[in-house]
Structures are given as C-alpha cells and as structure tokens.
Design a protein around this motif. Structure first.
Motif, PDB file in Angstrom:
ATOM      1  N   PRO A   1       0.740  -1.271  -0.118  1.00 29.39           N
ATOM      2  CA  PRO A   1      -0.007  -0.164  -0.043  1.00 29.39           C
ATOM      3  C   PRO A   1       1.078   1.211   0.062  1.00 29.39           C
ATOM      4  CG  PRO A   1      -0.483  -1.629   1.703  1.00 29.39           C
ATOM      5  CD  PRO A   1       0.611  -2.195   1.191  1.00 29.39           C
ATOM      6  N   ILE A   2       0.196   2.282  -0.548  1.00 23.03           N
ATOM      7  CA  ILE A   2       1.033   3.537  -0.621  1.00 23.03           C
ATOM      8  C   ILE A   2       1.036   4.044   0.761  1.00 23.03           C
ATOM      9  CG2 ILE A   2       0.647   6.187  -1.294  1.00 23.03           C
ATOM     10  CD1 ILE A   2      -0.538   5.167  -3.750  1.00 23.03           C
ATOM     11  N   GLY A   3       2.187   4.419   1.247  1.00 16.46           N
ATOM     12  CA  GLY A   3       2.609   4.909   2.750  1.00 16.46           C
ATOM     13  C   GLY A   3       3.471   3.783   3.354  1.00 16.46           C
ATOM     14  N   GLN A   4       3.387   2.712   2.703  1.00 11.18           N
ATOM     15  CA  GLN A   4       4.211   1.563   3.411  1.00 11.18           C
ATOM     16  C   GLN A   4       5.313   1.046   2.297  1.00 11.18           C
ATOM     17  OE1 GLN A   4       1.879  -1.728   5.105  1.00 11.18           O
ATOM     18  NE2 GLN A   4       0.027  -0.117   5.473  1.00 11.18           N
ATOM     19  N   ARG A   5       5.526   1.844   1.272  1.00 12.05           N
ATOM     20  CA  ARG A   5       6.482   1.345   0.483  1.00 12.05           C
ATOM     21  C   ARG A   5       7.748   1.717   0.985  1.00 12.05           C
ATOM     22  NH1 ARG A   5       4.012   4.495  -4.237  1.00 12.05           N
ATOM     23  NH2 ARG A   5       4.180   6.229  -2.883  1.00 12.05           N
ATOM     24  N   THR A   6       8.952   1.122   0.521  1.00  9.26           N
ATOM     25  CA  THR A   6      10.309   1.173   0.981  1.00  9.26           C
ATOM     26  C   THR A   6      10.686   2.860   1.237  1.00  9.26           C
ATOM     27  OG1 THR A   6      11.102  -0.657  -0.221  1.00  9.26           O
ATOM     28  CG2 THR A   6      12.845   0.799   0.538  1.00  9.26           C
ATOM     29  N   PHE A   7      10.562   3.385  -0.014  1.00 13.43           N
ATOM     30  CA  PHE A   7      10.985   5.087   0.504  1.00 13.43           C
ATOM     31  C   PHE A   7       9.819   5.875   0.947  1.00 13.43           C
ATOM     32  CE2 PHE A   7      13.835   3.239  -2.524  1.00 13.43           C
ATOM     33  CZ  PHE A   7      15.145   3.415  -1.568  1.00 13.43           C
ATOM     34  N   ASP A   8       8.734   5.408   1.147  1.00 17.50           N
ATOM     35  CA  ASP A   8       7.525   6.087   2.053  1.00 17.50           C
ATOM     36  C   ASP A   8       8.179   6.288   3.456  1.00 17.50           C
ATOM     37  OD1 ASP A   8       5.785   6.416  -0.205  1.00 17.50           O
ATOM     38  OD2 ASP A   8       4.822   4.525   0.320  1.00 17.50           O
ATOM     39  N   LEU A   9       8.833   4.914   3.857  1.00 15.79           N
ATOM     40  CA  LEU A   9       9.423   4.596   5.372  1.00 15.79           C
ATOM     41  C   LEU A   9      10.743   5.072   5.539  1.00 15.79           C
ATOM     42  CD1 LEU A   9       7.564   1.298   5.559  1.00 15.79           C
ATOM     43  CD2 LEU A   9       6.792   3.491   6.420  1.00 15.79           C
ATOM     44  N   HIS A  10      11.496   5.062   4.303  1.00 15.44           N
ATOM     45  CA  HIS A  10      12.999   5.273   4.509  1.00 15.44           C
ATOM     46  C   HIS A  10      13.587   6.523   3.774  1.00 15.44           C
ATOM     47  CE1 HIS A  10      13.453   1.788   6.947  1.00 15.44           C
ATOM     48  NE2 HIS A  10      12.591   1.088   6.093  1.00 15.44           N
ATOM     49  N   GLN A  11      14.583   7.120   3.995  1.00 13.30           N
ATOM     50  CA  GLN A  11      15.412   7.918   3.188  1.00 13.30           C
ATOM     51  C   GLN A  11      16.252   7.255   2.375  1.00 13.30           C
ATOM     52  OE1 GLN A  11      14.377  11.335   2.827  1.00 13.30           O
ATOM     53  NE2 GLN A  11      12.760  10.609   4.087  1.00 13.30           N
ATOM     54  N   VAL A  12      16.716   7.783   1.003  1.00 15.68           N
ATOM     55  CA  VAL A  12      17.684   6.889   0.268  1.00 15.68           C
ATOM     56  C   VAL A  12      18.952   7.038   0.987  1.00 15.68           C
ATOM     57  CG1 VAL A  12      18.319   8.721  -1.199  1.00 15.68           C
ATOM     58  CG2 VAL A  12      18.420   6.282  -1.905  1.00 15.68           C
ATOM     59  N   GLY A  13      19.326   8.098   2.086  1.00 14.64           N
ATOM     60  CA  GLY A  13      20.536   8.296   2.553  1.00 14.64           C
ATOM     61  C   GLY A  13      20.905   7.514   3.760  1.00 14.64           C
ATOM     62  N   GLU A  14      19.720   6.438   4.014  1.00 14.75           N
ATOM     63  CA  GLU A  14      20.054   5.685   5.403  1.00 14.75           C
ATOM     64  C   GLU A  14      20.962   4.538   4.803  1.00 14.75           C
ATOM     65  OE1 GLU A  14      16.429   4.233   6.947  1.00 14.75           O
ATOM     66  OE2 GLU A  14      15.505   6.153   6.459  1.00 14.75           O
ATOM     67  N   ILE A  15      21.945   4.468   6.049  1.00  7.51           N
ATOM     68  CA  ILE A  15      22.870   3.499   5.534  1.00  7.51           C
ATOM     69  C   ILE A  15      22.648   2.043   5.862  1.00  7.51           C
ATOM     70  CG2 ILE A  15      25.425   2.782   6.229  1.00  7.51           C
ATOM     71  CD1 ILE A  15      25.521   5.462   5.000  1.00  7.51           C
ATOM     72  N   GLY A  16      22.742   1.053   4.833  1.00  8.35           N
ATOM     73  CA  GLY A  16      22.482  -0.494   5.145  1.00  8.35           C
ATOM     74  C   GLY A  16      20.961  -0.771   4.667  1.00  8.35           C
ATOM     75  N   LEU A  17      20.512   0.174   3.946  1.00  7.91           N
ATOM     76  CA  LEU A  17      19.454  -0.189   3.317  1.00  7.91           C
ATOM     77  C   LEU A  17      19.181  -1.166   2.342  1.00  7.91           C
ATOM     78  CD1 LEU A  17      16.668   1.619   3.898  1.00  7.91           C
ATOM     79  CD2 LEU A  17      17.216   2.922   2.146  1.00  7.91           C
TER      80      LEU A  17
END
Lengths: 273, 179
Positions: free
Chosen positions: A244-260
């Motif tokens: 669902p929209i809102g629970q996708r990877t980059f709805d929950l995370h920033q691309v700049g997080e380490i170890g994504l």
C-alpha cells in the motif's frame, strides 16, 4: 595471516571535514559507508565489484578548504586555477591517508541532480505507471536531490520488453545500465545471465542466451540478479502493486540511510517464489 | 476585484486529475478565493486567456490545439507552472511514443474490436495529433514545476501560497512525489 593483518594500518581521510578511518584497500565509498557517512550512489553495492558508471558518488578531492566548495561549482571550475582539486567517483577511488574530500555540498548535490535528470530523460521513467514506484532507488535519489523536472528534452527511446521468462520480466525502458544485475549474475552465482552491449546511447542490457531471450537463460527468481535491480527494469512477474502507498520502501525510509540494501531485499523477496 | 491575483488553468493532454486535486483543497479554496480570481479555466466560462499572473497547465502536448492553447497561456501569463507528470515529462500518454501515430489511429479506428464503419476521422475541425506527446517545456518556457500524478492539494497550496506571498516557491521533501 597474522603478519598480513599487521600490514593493514588504520588510517584517516577527511570527508566534509569529518575524520573517517579506513583500512588499506578500501575505497572512499567503503570507508564512508563503514563510518555511516552517506555518499549518493546507484550502481554501487557492497560486496560486488565497483562499477563507476552512475557517477552519483562524484566527490571532490583537493587541498582547498571545504567551505570554498559551497559556492557555484561550475563557476569555480571555469575560473579556478587550483590544479590540486579533482572530481572522482568515490566507489572506484582508493582511500589515501590525508585526503580532503568534499561530499555533501550544495554544489556537488546540484551536479548529482543534473546527472539524475539525465538518467530520467534518457529512458522512459513514467513513475505513475511503474510497479517499482515508491520502491525505486533512482526515484528516491531524485527526491533526495529535490528534482522537480527532467530539465532536458526527453529522448523517448523505443526499447524492447522481454516477457519470455515465466517468472521474471525485463522492461528496458527503465534500465539505467548500472550493471548490478550483470555483476550479481557473474560474481554471486556464476550464471552470467546479463551483459551490456552496444555503444554510446545505443548501449543496452542483453541476455546471454542463444536466443537472447530471458526464458532461455538460467535465471531463477531466487537469484540475486533477479532482485538487485534498483529501478523497475527487472521485475518479478505478478507481484506488482502489492504494498500500500505509505508503506513502500521510500515512504518509510530515506535513500541516504546506511545499510538499506537489506530492507530493499526483504521487500522484493516474495513468499511464493 | 483589482487587487486579486489572476490565475488561469487548462488541461491539454491531461485527465483533469490535476484539476480535481486542485479542488481537493476543499474548504481551503474559500480562503484562497479571497486572494485570487480565476480567468480562463475549465472551472469558468471564459473562452480565452486574458492577462494573468499565474497559468497552471495540466497535461502534455499531444495535438495542434494543445500547442495553440499553450502558446496563448504563455503569451498572457507572467508565471507559467507545469502541473503534474504529463505536463512535466509527457506522463502516461507519452507511452504512445513507443508506437507510430498511424499504428495508434488504425488500432483505435480501423482494426479495433467492435469498430463499425472503420475510418480515421479527418474532419478539418478536429485538431491533428502530433507525431509524439511532448512535455510542455518542449513548446514554451516554463517557470515552475509541480510534480505528482497528480500533485496533492497541499502541493498546490504550498506553491500558490509562496507565490501569493511573493516568495520563490519551494516544495518540502515530504510533499515531493512523482506518482
């Protein structure tokens, strides 16, 4: 072995003025990621041979004071006579003790935004109709860099879709030629399913099978090469639009997080494969 | 009211979704209309774009009439904003750029399932389709881009709010999306 270990001398580079330790043999990217410092990248994946194609990890190495990079980089490039400073790919450049590296500067991020715009206009990146939207590293990178438009004229290339494989499909419209699938297939399971062929703007992803079709390759859904694509070019069939929209990877995370990488991999593995 | 900011809007090769998202401002539209008045727009009965402060363009350029309307907006609007994925990069309609125009017309009007009296419409009143669907910045200069398919009501409000305050429009990262 003990003697080998002793030759690895802990040392230090400086990224945006911050001390970053490194071990002999590490690239600037390796050292930065190990220290929890994000350098934007699309074609790099720890554990695979560095590629150096996306150029998002461009950093400046120089003797200049870090603060001087905060003005317009292009103007500096034109008028500066400082020959000590150079732009390099952090993923392919070895860390060398004492390097003064500029990374997270407005000027470099502006250059990275331009590179990202070039990737968008060169393919057919129509996010509203892409199954990877919200889970796409290229899109997340564009968000990270504040990209509002493609700036350049669209190429609108006509590229071949390969839907021959029963479980995996290939939409070349979205391929950014990062070669992550090529390297994963060559280095992780040795199947060597993918390659890049053609020159210049005609470069494109090909399948190393007699027919050139994915169905005639050894690719299986469990292979890393089937899941590693950072965009919507290699997709597992019949698994689009499950999150669902809102629970996708980059709805929950920033691309700049380490170890994504782990989070992304968990997201694209499906239970019925 | 002479003091109100004049806004014109149009949909070119759009789906009217961006206009619906504009209307998703809901009751906040009442406050907005204290400060703005609508010129030519699908929401008014004004036939041609008069001198305006802001033009909001939804949709890409897919036919000759789109190009004509877009130029009318550019000639009359001080600030032109590309609204939504279609205006920005052609959007989903640009997926027809994979095919030759004749193939598309023949599929729809000649070979398509259930087509009776097959013929490609050719009356002079109908605008001719362009060979490809284009983003609007292929045709005119664009001042600002409002991404999204569609942009959210909050995005409209933020960008219009900034412009009404005389500020350079800026989208916070949490409002930025292309889908």
């Amino acid at each position: 072995m003990g003697a080998e270990t002793n030759t690895i001398t802990p040392n230090t580079i400086f990224i945006d003025g911050q001390d970053i330790p490194f071990n002999a043999g590490q690239t600037i990217m390796d050292a930065a990621l190990a220290a929890g410092v994000y350098i934007p990248h699309l074609c790099h994946r720890p554990g695979l041979t560095p590629h150096g194609s996306c150029k998002l990890c461009t950093v400046d190495i120089g003797s200049r004071d870090v603060s001087t990079h905060d003005s317009d980089r292009r103007v500096q490039a034109k008028f500066s006579v400082d020959t000590d400073s150079r732009s390099v790919s952090a993923c392919t450049t070895p860390a060398v003790a004492g390097q003064q590296i500029s990374n997270n500067t407005p000027a470099l991020n502006e250059v990275r935004k331009t590179i990202t715009q070039m990737l968008f206009i060169e393919g057919n990146h129509i996010c509203p109709s892409c199954e990877k939207t919200g889970d796409c590293t290229l899109q997340a990178m564009a968000y990270h860099l504040g990209m509002l438009d493609g700036h350049f004229p669209q190429f609108f290339p006509r590229r071949e879709v390969d839907a021959s494989h029963p479980a995996v499909m290939l939409d070349r419209d979205r391929c950014i030629l990062c070669e992550l699938c090529v390297r994963a297939s060559r280095e992780v399971d040795g199947k060597n399913v993918f390659a890049i062929a053609g020159r210049g703007i005609n470069a494109h992803l090909i399948v190393n099978s007699p027919s050139g079709k994915l169905a005639d390759s050894g690719l299986e859904t469990g292979d890393m090469a089937a899941h590693i694509c950072p965009v919507g070019a290699i997709l597992i069939k019949e698994h689009g639009y499950e999150v669902p929209i809102g629970q996708r990877t980059f709805d929950l995370h920033q691309v700049g997080e380490i170890g994504l990488e782990e989070v992304i991999l968990a997201k694209v593995m499906h239970t019925d494969e | 009211n002479r003091n109100k900011v004049r806004i014109a809007t149009t949909s070119l090769a759009g789906c009217f979704g961006c206009h619906m998202s504009f209307l998703d401002m809901d009751e906040r539209l009442v406050a907005l209309l204290e400060h703005v008045e609508l010129n030519r727009s699908p929401l008014t009965d004004i036939k041609h774009c008069g001198p305006c402060d802001i033009g909001l363009i939804e949709g890409g350029v897919c036919n000759a009439e789109n190009a004509h309307v877009l130029r009318e907006f550019r000639d009359n609007c001080k600030i032109l904003i590309a609204v939504g994925a279609c205006a920005i990069n052609g959007g989903v309609p640009a997926m027809r750029n994979h095919f030759h125009l004749r193939e598309c017309l023949e599929e729809a009007y000649v070979n398509g399932v259930g087509v009776e009296n097959p013929q490609i419409p050719d009356d002079a009143e109908l605008p001719l389709l362009l060979d490809k669907v284009h983003p609007i910045h292929d045709v005119v200069h664009v001042d600002y881009y409002l991404p999204g398919c569609p942009p959210s009501a909050d995005e409209f409000l933020k960008v219009l709010g900034d412009l009404l305050e005389g500020k350079e429009p800026a989208l916070p990262k949490n409002l930025l999306h292309y889908d």
